[in-house]
Design a protein around this motif. Structure first.
Motif, PDB file in Angstrom:
ATOM      1  N   VAL A 130      19.502  16.582  27.840  1.00 49.92           N
ATOM      2  CA  VAL A 130      18.159  16.736  27.351  1.00 49.92           C
ATOM      3  C   VAL A 130      17.772  15.487  26.399  1.00 49.92           C
ATOM      4  N   ARG A 131      16.797  14.719  26.645  1.00 52.64           N
ATOM      5  CA  ARG A 131      16.676  13.487  25.763  1.00 52.64           C
ATOM      6  C   ARG A 131      15.181  13.490  24.995  1.00 52.64           C
ATOM      7  N   GLU A 132      15.076  13.229  23.687  1.00 52.30           N
ATOM      8  CA  GLU A 132      13.993  13.260  23.023  1.00 52.30           C
ATOM      9  C   GLU A 132      13.760  11.958  22.703  1.00 52.30           C
ATOM     10  N   ARG A 140       5.584  12.132  20.943  1.00 53.62           N
ATOM     11  CA  ARG A 140       6.902  12.450  21.092  1.00 53.62           C
ATOM     12  C   ARG A 140       6.970  13.196  22.602  1.00 53.62           C
ATOM     13  N   TRP A 142      10.058  14.734  25.385  1.00 58.55           N
ATOM     14  CA  TRP A 142      11.364  15.356  25.616  1.00 58.55           C
ATOM     15  C   TRP A 142      11.498  15.256  27.180  1.00 58.55           C
ATOM     16  N   ASN A 144      13.786  16.678  30.442  1.00 56.15           N
ATOM     17  CA  ASN A 144      14.611  17.784  30.598  1.00 56.15           C
ATOM     18  C   ASN A 144      15.771  17.016  31.732  1.00 56.15           C
ATOM     19  N   SER A 195       3.740  20.706  29.065  1.00 54.40           N
ATOM     20  CA  SER A 195       4.818  20.187  29.684  1.00 54.40           C
ATOM     21  C   SER A 195       4.453  19.994  31.143  1.00 54.40           C
ATOM     22  N   THR A 252      14.109  22.542  25.593  1.00 56.90           N
ATOM     23  CA  THR A 252      14.042  21.377  24.485  1.00 56.90           C
ATOM     24  C   THR A 252      15.217  21.724  23.464  1.00 56.90           C
TER      25      THR A 252
END
Length: 328
Positions: A130-132, A140, A142, A144, A195, A252
């Motif tokens: 998972v990357r932010e 911002r 995020w 999955n 999302s 997240t």
């Protein structure tokens, strides 16, 4: 490889895995090999299931030997000018190689297109990742697990393209409109947190704050989705409105919040956080699940499910696991 092929039946996949174990863990005689060959030739789906099992086995074995692909993908996903140059160069190389070394049927029947997409995307994640990140305008983002998205910002608009997987977006204030595209349509964010999850046949939109306007790519049907609502849409139509599911945001935090979620759906989401195959028998796929399940520890999640539901976890190998009815 993580996502199981939805076009293949659970029975065919399990049979193929059983044959794989018999042929590799034993010393099969000519009679066993003949029986396997007869099963293989009974139906085209059997051959497809066998090829899938072989691919899963090969990829799992490669993971134990090297992680070069993931390192390369992470490097290429960095939003720097040098990374973009490397990404474009790799994209050209891969496309040329695909055209010269692979026939069209091979290109269509293997996971290579998704692999190429993840390597050439602006931002991408692998299995269990998972990357932010923060975009140039302050938005911002995020990603999955097993997701890929491109960013195209100009002086006139801000545009994301979701290639596959799921993203959560918290848009920053800006005079330029903010859009996100999927194969099924375009969404315009109107000061919002939302999302987007892309499946083969439809895209799921869940809005937590603000409003998002959907326009389908085929019928051009338009609908505004308000905070607290979610909807699935295809290129042809927008489905019925539903209540926003916490699961579409909880990942997240590396947790899956299930609220009457069908077991099959939960296992499908969990499969993106573990290597190998995680299957579900259709007989238990519709069992409703409630609770919170750790995505970083899929074994613990399976243990929790087993304790709460009339199921058993069948393990044919380390890389082939299936959830079956507990008939004991």
């Amino acid at each position: 490889m993580n996502a199981r092929p939805h076009t293949l039946s659970h029975a065919s996949l399990q049979q193929a895995a059983d044959w794989y174990v018999r042929l590799h863990d034993e010393r099969p005689g000519s009679q066993v090999r003949q029986q396997w060959q007869q099963w293989l030739e009974q139906h085209g789906e059997h051959r497809d299931a066998w090829q899938y099992v072989e691919r899963v086995s090969q990829r799992f074995g490669q993971l134990q030997q090297q992680d070069d692909g993931q390192v390369l993908r992470r490097t290429l996903a960095q939003p720097s000018r040098a990374a973009i140059t490397r990404r474009q160069g790799l994209k050209s190389l891969l496309l040329v190689g695909a055209g010269s070394l692979l026939g069209w049927s091979t290109w269509r029947s293997t996971p290579l297109p998704r692999l190429v997409a993840s390597w050439t995307a602006d931002f991408a994640t692998g299995t269990g990742e998972v990357r932010e990140t923060r975009l140039a305008d302050g938005t911002r983002l995020w990603l999955n697990a097993t997701s890929a998205v491109d960013a195209d910002f100009s002086s006139a608009l801000r545009l994301l393209h979701l290639r596959f997987g799921e993203v959560l977006i918290d848009t920053a204030r800006d005079t330029r409109p903010f859009f996100i595209d999927s194969r099924h349509g375009r969404m315009q964010a109107l000061g919002t947190r939302f999302s987007v999850r892309k499946n083969d046949d439809e895209t799921w939109l869940t809005v937590f704050d603000g409003t998002v306007e959907v326009c389908t790519s085929g019928s051009r049907e338009t609908l505004r989705i308000q905070a607290g609502q979610q909807v699935a849409f295809s290129a042809a139509k927008v489905g019925s409105l539903g209540t926003a599911a916490n699961a579409r945001e909880s990942w997240t935090r590396h947790v899956l919040a299930a609220e009457d979620m069908p077991l099959g759906q939960l296992l499908d989401e969990l499969s993106h956080f573990r290597h190998g195959h995680l299957g579900c028998n259709p007989a238990v796929a519709d069992l409703p699940v409630m609770g919170y399940f750790p995505l970083d520890d899929s074994e613990q999640s399976l243990h929790l499910l087993k304790a709460a539901l009339p199921i058993r976890v069948q393990r044919l190998t380390d890389w082939w696991v299936s959830v079956e009815p507990n008939n004991a």
